[in-house]
Structure formats: structure tokens, C-alpha cells
Scaffold this motif. Structure first.
Motif, mmCIF file in Angstrom:
data_model
loop_
_atom_site.group_PDB
_atom_site.id
_atom_site.type_symbol
_atom_site.label_atom_id
_atom_site.label_comp_id
_atom_site.label_asym_id
_atom_site.label_seq_id
_atom_site.Cartn_x
_atom_site.Cartn_y
_atom_site.Cartn_z
ATOM 1 N N ASP A 1 31.071 38.428 34.362
ATOM 2 C CA ASP A 1 31.776 39.192 34.968
ATOM 3 C C ASP A 1 32.937 38.482 35.815
ATOM 4 O OD1 ASP A 1 30.780 38.114 37.647
ATOM 5 O OD2 ASP A 1 29.368 39.803 37.411
ATOM 6 N N ASP A 2 34.040 39.182 36.498
ATOM 7 C CA ASP A 2 35.025 38.352 37.321
ATOM 8 C C ASP A 2 34.459 37.271 38.141
ATOM 9 O OD1 ASP A 2 37.056 40.072 35.812
ATOM 10 O OD2 ASP A 2 37.287 41.410 37.631
ATOM 11 N N ASP A 3 33.534 37.557 38.835
ATOM 12 C CA ASP A 3 32.904 36.643 40.079
ATOM 13 C C ASP A 3 32.332 35.425 39.053
ATOM 14 O OD1 ASP A 3 33.778 38.495 42.137
ATOM 15 O OD2 ASP A 3 31.874 39.414 42.275
ATOM 16 N N GLN A 4 31.512 35.574 38.236
ATOM 17 C CA GLN A 4 30.857 34.527 37.337
ATOM 18 C C GLN A 4 31.977 33.733 37.001
ATOM 19 O OE1 GLN A 4 28.602 36.678 34.803
ATOM 20 N NE2 GLN A 4 26.606 36.738 36.147
ATOM 21 N N ALA A 5 33.091 34.248 36.356
ATOM 22 C CA ALA A 5 34.002 33.359 35.739
ATOM 23 C C ALA A 5 34.888 32.702 36.672
ATOM 24 C CB ALA A 5 34.979 34.148 34.922
ATOM 25 N N ALA A 6 34.954 33.315 37.742
ATOM 26 C CA ALA A 6 35.945 32.578 39.046
ATOM 27 C C ALA A 6 34.907 31.295 39.373
ATOM 28 C CB ALA A 6 36.059 33.643 40.330
ATOM 29 N N VAL A 7 33.686 31.408 39.397
ATOM 30 C CA VAL A 7 32.965 30.212 39.663
ATOM 31 C C VAL A 7 32.745 29.005 38.999
ATOM 32 C CG1 VAL A 7 30.333 29.515 40.309
ATOM 33 C CG2 VAL A 7 31.327 31.590 41.197
ATOM 34 N N VAL A 8 32.589 29.477 37.611
ATOM 35 C CA VAL A 8 32.519 28.472 36.839
ATOM 36 C C VAL A 8 33.855 27.985 36.262
ATOM 37 C CG1 VAL A 8 31.677 28.096 34.219
ATOM 38 C CG2 VAL A 8 30.492 29.653 35.777
ATOM 39 N N ALA A 9 35.036 28.457 36.174
ATOM 40 C CA ALA A 9 36.290 28.084 35.782
ATOM 41 C C ALA A 9 36.641 26.601 36.347
ATOM 42 C CB ALA A 9 37.317 29.381 36.079
ATOM 43 N N PRO A 10 36.497 26.598 37.624
ATOM 44 C CA PRO A 10 37.166 25.249 38.107
ATOM 45 C C PRO A 10 36.360 23.947 37.375
ATOM 46 C CG PRO A 10 36.702 26.888 39.953
ATOM 47 C CD PRO A 10 36.007 27.428 38.606
ATOM 48 N N MET A 11 35.244 24.329 37.131
ATOM 49 C CA MET A 11 34.347 23.181 36.532
ATOM 50 C C MET A 11 35.140 22.913 34.949
ATOM 51 S SD MET A 11 30.546 24.080 37.424
ATOM 52 C CE MET A 11 29.606 22.747 37.200
ATOM 53 N N PHE A 12 35.235 23.704 34.165
ATOM 54 C CA PHE A 12 35.990 23.489 32.851
ATOM 55 C C PHE A 12 37.521 23.260 33.155
ATOM 56 C CE2 PHE A 12 32.612 26.803 31.428
ATOM 57 C CZ PHE A 12 31.991 25.776 30.703
#
Length: 122
Positions: A26-37
Motif C-alpha cells: 500500500d502507499d504507506d508501506q512503499a513510503a517507508v521502504v522507498a528511502p532504503m532502495f
């Protein structure tokens, strides 16, 4: 180079994410993980990460000579990795020592887990 602030990643929030092959994020999960990638998406940071991960810990004084970049530029890249939750650092005297955060990579690995079930052709 972008001057955007990189949000500090909460690894507990990443732990809740099911593998992307299991269900869409979902949007919230992607927002959390994206900075790592995003942090790993830069060639300098990827090389730094590789150097840090290959040993238990490493001094910034051993990282800087491997690049044709200034010390402040290397420090910026290390800060991005730290803010993304991928490395920890500790100041000892005038030097900063870095070590990988294994839990971050375990969580990213679990997120990217793709089952290797045999394909059925019809």
C-alpha cells in the motif's frame, strides 16, 4: 545533486511488510521502504554499502581513499545510508566507524523474497 532531506526509516514499519510477491504494497508501506532502495540506488552509496557490509566495522578513514571524491561528499553519502536505516555509526575520537544494520537487510531481503515454485504451463 538533490538537497532533499531523506526521511529516517523506521525498521519496525518495514518489518510489517509482506513480500511484494505475496501482495501489492500500500502507499504507506512503499513510503517507508522507498528511502532504503533510493539510498542504495546511487553507485557511490552502493559501493560504500558493499565496503561496510564486507567487514564487521570500518572507519571512514578507510572508506574515503577508495573514491575520487572529497571527504564531505563521502560523509554526505554515509549520512544518507545512516538516515535510511542501513548502517549505524559510532564516533571514536576524531573518526567515525560504520557497521551494517543486518536487520535492515534481512527485512529488505524478506520483502524481495520470490518463491521458486515450479511454473505450470498450460
Amino acid at each position: 545533486m538533490s538537497k532533499q532531506a531523506v526521511p529516517v526509516v523506521d525498521l519496525n514499519a518495514v518489518a510489517c511488510c509482506a513480500p511484494i510477491a505475496a501482495r501489492p504494497m500500500d502507499d504507506d508501506q512503499a513510503a517507508v521502504v522507498a528511502p532504503m532502495f533510493k539510498a542504495l540506488g546511487d553507485p557511490v552509496r552502493l559501493r560504500l554499502m558493499s565496503m561496510i557490509a564486507s567487514v564487521p566495522e570500518i572507519c571512514v578513514c578507510d572508506l574515503t581513499p577508495a573514491f575520487d571524491l572529497s571527504g564531505p561528499t563521502i560523509s554526505h553519502h554515509l549520512r544518507v545510508l545512516r538516515d535510511a536505516g542501513l548502517v549505524d555509526s559510532e564516533r571514536r575520537g576524531t573518526w567515525v566507524w560504520y557497521r551494517v544494520r543486518p536487520e535492515a537487510f534481512r527485512q529488505l531481503g524478506a520483502l524481495l523474497d520470490i518463491p521458486t515454485a515450479p511454473r505450470v504451463c498450460g
